[in-house]
Design a protein around this motif. Structure first.
Motif, PDB file in Angstrom:
ATOM      1  N   VAL A 267     -11.397  -8.298  15.534  1.00 18.19           N
ATOM      2  CA  VAL A 267     -10.531  -8.752  14.446  1.00 18.19           C
ATOM      3  C   VAL A 267      -9.361  -7.813  14.224  1.00 18.19           C
ATOM      4  CG1 VAL A 267     -12.350 -10.068  13.296  1.00 18.19           C
ATOM      5  CG2 VAL A 267     -12.033  -7.659  12.702  1.00 18.19           C
ATOM      6  N   ALA A 268      -9.503  -6.545  14.631  1.00 18.46           N
ATOM      7  CA  ALA A 268      -8.399  -5.596  14.449  1.00 18.46           C
ATOM      8  C   ALA A 268      -8.619  -4.373  15.317  1.00 18.46           C
ATOM      9  CB  ALA A 268      -8.263  -5.184  12.987  1.00 18.46           C
ATOM     10  N   GLU A 269      -7.520  -3.691  15.611  1.00 19.24           N
ATOM     11  CA  GLU A 269      -7.567  -2.383  16.268  1.00 19.24           C
ATOM     12  C   GLU A 269      -6.549  -1.486  15.587  1.00 19.24           C
ATOM     13  OE1 GLU A 269      -7.938  -1.883  20.634  1.00 19.24           O
ATOM     14  OE2 GLU A 269      -6.041  -0.754  20.471  1.00 19.24           O
ATOM     15  N   ILE A 270      -6.958  -0.271  15.299  1.00 19.02           N
ATOM     16  CA  ILE A 270      -6.079   0.706  14.649  1.00 19.02           C
ATOM     17  C   ILE A 270      -6.025   1.960  15.512  1.00 19.02           C
ATOM     18  CG2 ILE A 270      -5.757   2.220  12.661  1.00 19.02           C
ATOM     19  CD1 ILE A 270      -7.099   0.125  10.931  1.00 19.02           C
ATOM     20  N   ARG A 271      -4.818   2.398  15.816  1.00 19.25           N
ATOM     21  CA  ARG A 271      -4.604   3.698  16.451  1.00 19.25           C
ATOM     22  C   ARG A 271      -3.921   4.586  15.414  1.00 19.25           C
ATOM     23  NH1 ARG A 271      -3.743  -0.520  19.089  1.00 19.25           N
ATOM     24  NH2 ARG A 271      -1.530  -0.609  18.587  1.00 19.25           N
ATOM     25  N   TRP A 272      -4.473   5.773  15.191  1.00 25.24           N
ATOM     26  CA  TRP A 272      -3.958   6.590  14.100  1.00 25.24           C
ATOM     27  C   TRP A 272      -3.936   8.057  14.507  1.00 25.24           C
ATOM     28  CZ3 TRP A 272      -7.804   9.545  11.198  1.00 25.24           C
ATOM     29  CH2 TRP A 272      -9.129   9.251  11.567  1.00 25.24           C
ATOM     30  N   GLN A 273      -3.038   8.792  13.883  1.00 25.39           N
ATOM     31  CA  GLN A 273      -2.824  10.196  14.220  1.00 25.39           C
ATOM     32  C   GLN A 273      -2.979  11.076  12.971  1.00 25.39           C
ATOM     33  OE1 GLN A 273      -0.180   7.778  15.287  1.00 25.39           O
ATOM     34  NE2 GLN A 273      -1.673   7.448  16.914  1.00 25.39           N
ATOM     35  N   VAL A 274      -3.488  12.265  13.215  1.00 23.50           N
ATOM     36  CA  VAL A 274      -3.720  13.238  12.144  1.00 23.50           C
ATOM     37  C   VAL A 274      -3.127  14.579  12.550  1.00 23.50           C
ATOM     38  CG1 VAL A 274      -5.470  14.544  10.863  1.00 23.50           C
ATOM     39  CG2 VAL A 274      -5.834  12.110  11.335  1.00 23.50           C
ATOM     40  N   VAL A 275      -2.326  15.158  11.677  1.00 26.40           N
ATOM     41  CA  VAL A 275      -1.813  16.512  11.884  1.00 26.40           C
ATOM     42  C   VAL A 275      -2.809  17.504  11.296  1.00 26.40           C
ATOM     43  CG1 VAL A 275      -0.056  18.166  11.141  1.00 26.40           C
ATOM     44  CG2 VAL A 275       0.625  15.933  11.997  1.00 26.40           C
ATOM     45  N   ASN A 276      -3.215  18.486  12.090  1.00 25.12           N
ATOM     46  CA  ASN A 276      -4.095  19.566  11.637  1.00 25.12           C
ATOM     47  C   ASN A 276      -3.289  20.860  11.636  1.00 25.12           C
ATOM     48  OD1 ASN A 276      -6.964  18.124  11.972  1.00 25.12           O
ATOM     49  ND2 ASN A 276      -5.722  17.629  13.754  1.00 25.12           N
ATOM     50  N   TYR A 277      -3.357  21.614  10.566  1.00 25.18           N
ATOM     51  CA  TYR A 277      -2.475  22.768  10.406  1.00 25.18           C
ATOM     52  C   TYR A 277      -3.242  23.951   9.837  1.00 25.18           C
ATOM     53  CZ  TYR A 277      -2.652  21.246   5.566  1.00 25.18           C
ATOM     54  OH  TYR A 277      -3.108  20.892   4.319  1.00 25.18           O
ATOM     55  N   GLU A 278      -2.660  25.120  10.023  1.00 25.56           N
ATOM     56  CA  GLU A 278      -3.270  26.348   9.523  1.00 25.56           C
ATOM     57  C   GLU A 278      -3.061  26.413   8.016  1.00 25.56           C
ATOM     58  OE1 GLU A 278      -2.796  28.832  13.690  1.00 25.56           O
ATOM     59  OE2 GLU A 278      -1.268  29.068  12.133  1.00 25.56           O
ATOM     60  N   ARG A 279      -4.139  26.146   7.297  1.00 30.97           N
ATOM     61  CA  ARG A 279      -4.077  25.919   5.861  1.00 30.97           C
ATOM     62  C   ARG A 279      -3.562  27.142   5.094  1.00 30.97           C
ATOM     63  NH1 ARG A 279      -8.441  22.282   4.350  1.00 30.97           N
ATOM     64  NH2 ARG A 279      -9.853  23.787   5.273  1.00 30.97           N
ATOM     65  N   GLY A 280      -3.939  28.340   5.518  1.00 30.61           N
ATOM     66  CA  GLY A 280      -3.511  29.537   4.793  1.00 30.61           C
ATOM     67  C   GLY A 280      -2.001  29.681   4.775  1.00 30.61           C
ATOM     68  N   ALA A 281      -1.356  29.440   5.932  1.00 32.43           N
ATOM     69  CA  ALA A 281       0.106  29.533   5.997  1.00 32.43           C
ATOM     70  C   ALA A 281       0.754  28.450   5.160  1.00 32.43           C
ATOM     71  CB  ALA A 281       0.561  29.433   7.447  1.00 32.43           C
ATOM     72  N   ALA A 282       0.186  27.236   5.186  1.00 33.12           N
ATOM     73  CA  ALA A 282       0.755  26.140   4.401  1.00 33.12           C
ATOM     74  C   ALA A 282       0.638  26.405   2.918  1.00 33.12           C
ATOM     75  CB  ALA A 282       0.049  24.829   4.757  1.00 33.12           C
ATOM     76  N   ARG A 283      -0.507  26.938   2.498  1.00 33.11           N
ATOM     77  CA  ARG A 283      -0.703  27.195   1.073  1.00 33.11           C
ATOM     78  C   ARG A 283       0.300  28.222   0.573  1.00 33.11           C
ATOM     79  NH1 ARG A 283      -3.911  30.790  -1.166  1.00 33.11           N
ATOM     80  NH2 ARG A 283      -5.033  31.144   0.780  1.00 33.11           N
ATOM     81  N   GLY A 284       0.608  29.227   1.389  1.00 33.79           N
ATOM     82  CA  GLY A 284       1.585  30.217   0.972  1.00 33.79           C
ATOM     83  C   GLY A 284       2.984  29.640   0.848  1.00 33.79           C
ATOM     84  N   LYS A 285       3.352  28.762   1.805  1.00 31.76           N
ATOM     85  CA  LYS A 285       4.676  28.160   1.772  1.00 31.76           C
ATOM     86  C   LYS A 285       4.787  27.081   0.709  1.00 31.76           C
ATOM     87  CE  LYS A 285       5.592  28.958   6.693  1.00 31.76           C
ATOM     88  NZ  LYS A 285       5.956  28.327   7.982  1.00 31.76           N
ATOM     89  N   GLY A 286       3.632  26.450   0.392  1.00 26.20           N
ATOM     90  CA  GLY A 286       3.658  25.307  -0.518  1.00 26.20           C
ATOM     91  C   GLY A 286       3.967  25.654  -1.957  1.00 26.20           C
ATOM     92  N   LYS A 287       4.061  26.927  -2.300  1.00 25.43           N
ATOM     93  CA  LYS A 287       4.298  27.290  -3.699  1.00 25.43           C
ATOM     94  C   LYS A 287       5.761  27.134  -4.103  1.00 25.43           C
ATOM     95  CE  LYS A 287       0.366  30.461  -3.921  1.00 25.43           C
ATOM     96  NZ  LYS A 287      -0.076  31.857  -4.074  1.00 25.43           N
TER      97      LYS A 287
END
Length: 415
Positions: free
Chosen positions: A169-189
């Motif tokens: 009935v359906a097919e889904i192709r999907w992508q996920v970005v995985n990243y170094e969380r510590g660096a992102a948390r520091g930049k996200g402020k």
């Protein structure tokens, strides 16, 4: 505390910041991690813990339609559906997403964002159909440097959905970005925008009037011959996105990874899979990583300023906008979308698009190609996409929906 929010005084208000900041496991991408993931390429994944639906009951369909804000009575009014080209009560074309959408897999200690989807919708799901879902890990690209984090990799998956008759009935192709969380948390402020958005009462009342004015096309055909390249699609407005909008999507079957549980049931899961949860800094309860969509501490721990929507939820909005535009006799065959930027709680999203082509495809159907957008109140297109839609034609005696309904009936009569 996020700028622009007003917080009531609680016992937690005076707790030291170090005790009120959520922490999730943090890792960096190394060769051991890469080798472990390379060994898993092609694996059929165990997804039982994240399957949210497998039978399209009347209530399951109603909950899912409500969870994506779909007001088309075709999905909830059995008599109306019997009079339609479907010939019987039916689920929205996105219902497979409510059966199973995604899974947490691999890359321990990295953060993850669903970043893109391509979906083929092959056949209708009727009330009381059973849908069996599967998920294959297709591999990854990277690692590569990121402006948002240190380094990142992008995973690819394929979901298939098969009904009780063996029909895809359906097919889904999907992508996920995985990243170094510590660096992102520091930049996200450091953020250049204020969340949640500051709306006046007059502004939100105008948004709500627009939401109420937007209706699905319904049973009136949109003829292929009447559509021209350059035509604008009808608009669909979402928002201001609230906490209950996210809860309703989850309750309707949308994407909790793993399936949400409470008390001892959750504790047993988290004991077996520590990476599935974190400890809320205020309540001290363990919460699922998935709660980034409704828990600010979780979102902040991911390096994001505020709670945000679900990728597959946004995908459902795109398909809903197309279904509302093309009507009950047409068929959305294929969609693709990229999720760029976050849709924060409090945001308003306008979905729309434009016809970019029309032709008779290899299946002999009369189709239009469209580009789509999902634009927030800041003017950002947070979901550029494309679609292919089969429309009824005056030169064809059968509509795209009726063609699929007949095919389904033929399969059912042989089983």
């Amino acid at each position: 505390m996020t700028a622009g929010t007003a917080e009531p005084t609680t016992d937690a208000t005076n707790v030291a910041a170090s005790e009120t900041e959520a922490r999730m496991p943090e890792a960096v991408i190394d060769q051991t991690m890469i080798a472990n993931m390379e060994a898993k390429v092609g694996a059929e994944l165990r997804i039982d813990h994240s399957v949210n639906n497998e039978e399209a009951t009347r209530i399951a369909v109603a909950k899912f339609a409500g969870g994506i804000g779909d007001v088309n009575t075709l999905w909830t009014d059995a008599e109306y559906a019997r009079r339609s080209d479907y010939g019987a009560p039916v689920a929205p074309p996105t219902f497979s997403i409510g059966c199973f959408s995604g899974i947490q897999f691999g890359w321990p200690g990295l953060g993850a964002f669903h970043c893109a989807t391509q979906m083929d919708i092959a056949a209708p799901i009727y009330w009381n159909d059973t849908v069996t879902s599967s998920c294959r890990y297709d591999g990854f690209t990277g690692p590569r440097p990121s402006n948002f984090a240190g380094r990142m990799v992008t995973d690819s998956f394929t979901n298939e959905y098969i009904n009780q008759l063996g029909e895809k009935v359906a097919e889904i192709r999907w992508q996920v970005v995985n990243y170094e969380r510590g660096a992102a948390r520091g930049k996200g402020k450091s953020r250049k925008i204020e969340v949640p958005h500051r709306w006046t009462v007059e502004e939100v009342e105008e948004v709500e009037r627009k939401v109420l004015s937007e209706k699905p096309r319904g049973e009136v055909p949109l003829w292929w011959e009447d559509v021209e390249v350059g035509d604008a699609l009808s608009s669909l407005t979402k928002g201001p996105i609230g906490l209950t909008d996210e809860v309703a999507f989850v309750a309707g079957g949308g994407a909790p990874i793993p399936r949400l549980k409470a008390n001892a049931s959750a504790a047993l899961d988290y004991d077996s899979h520590p990476a599935w949860a974190f400890r809320d800094p205020v309540t001290k309860a363990k919460e699922p990583i998935y709660s980034v969509h409704y828990n600010q501490a979780a979102a902040n721990a991911m390096g994001v300023a505020y709670q945000y929507d679900v990728g597959f939820q946004r995908q459902c909005w795109q398909i809903l906008a197309l279904s509302n535009w093309c009507g009950d006799n047409a068929w959305v065959k294929h969609v693709s979308a990229e999720y760029r930027g976050f849709v924060y709680l409090g945001d308003v999203i306008e979905l729309g698009g434009e016809v970019t082509g029309k032709s008779q495809d290899d299946d002999g159907e009369y189709v239009v190609e469209v580009t789509t957008f999902a634009r927030n109140q800041r003017g950002d297109n947070v979901m550029p996409g494309k679609g292919i839609i089969a429309l009824p034609s005056r030169s064809d005696s059968i509509s795209p929906v009726a063609r699929r309904a007949r095919a389904a009936e033929s399969i059912r009569s042989r089983v």
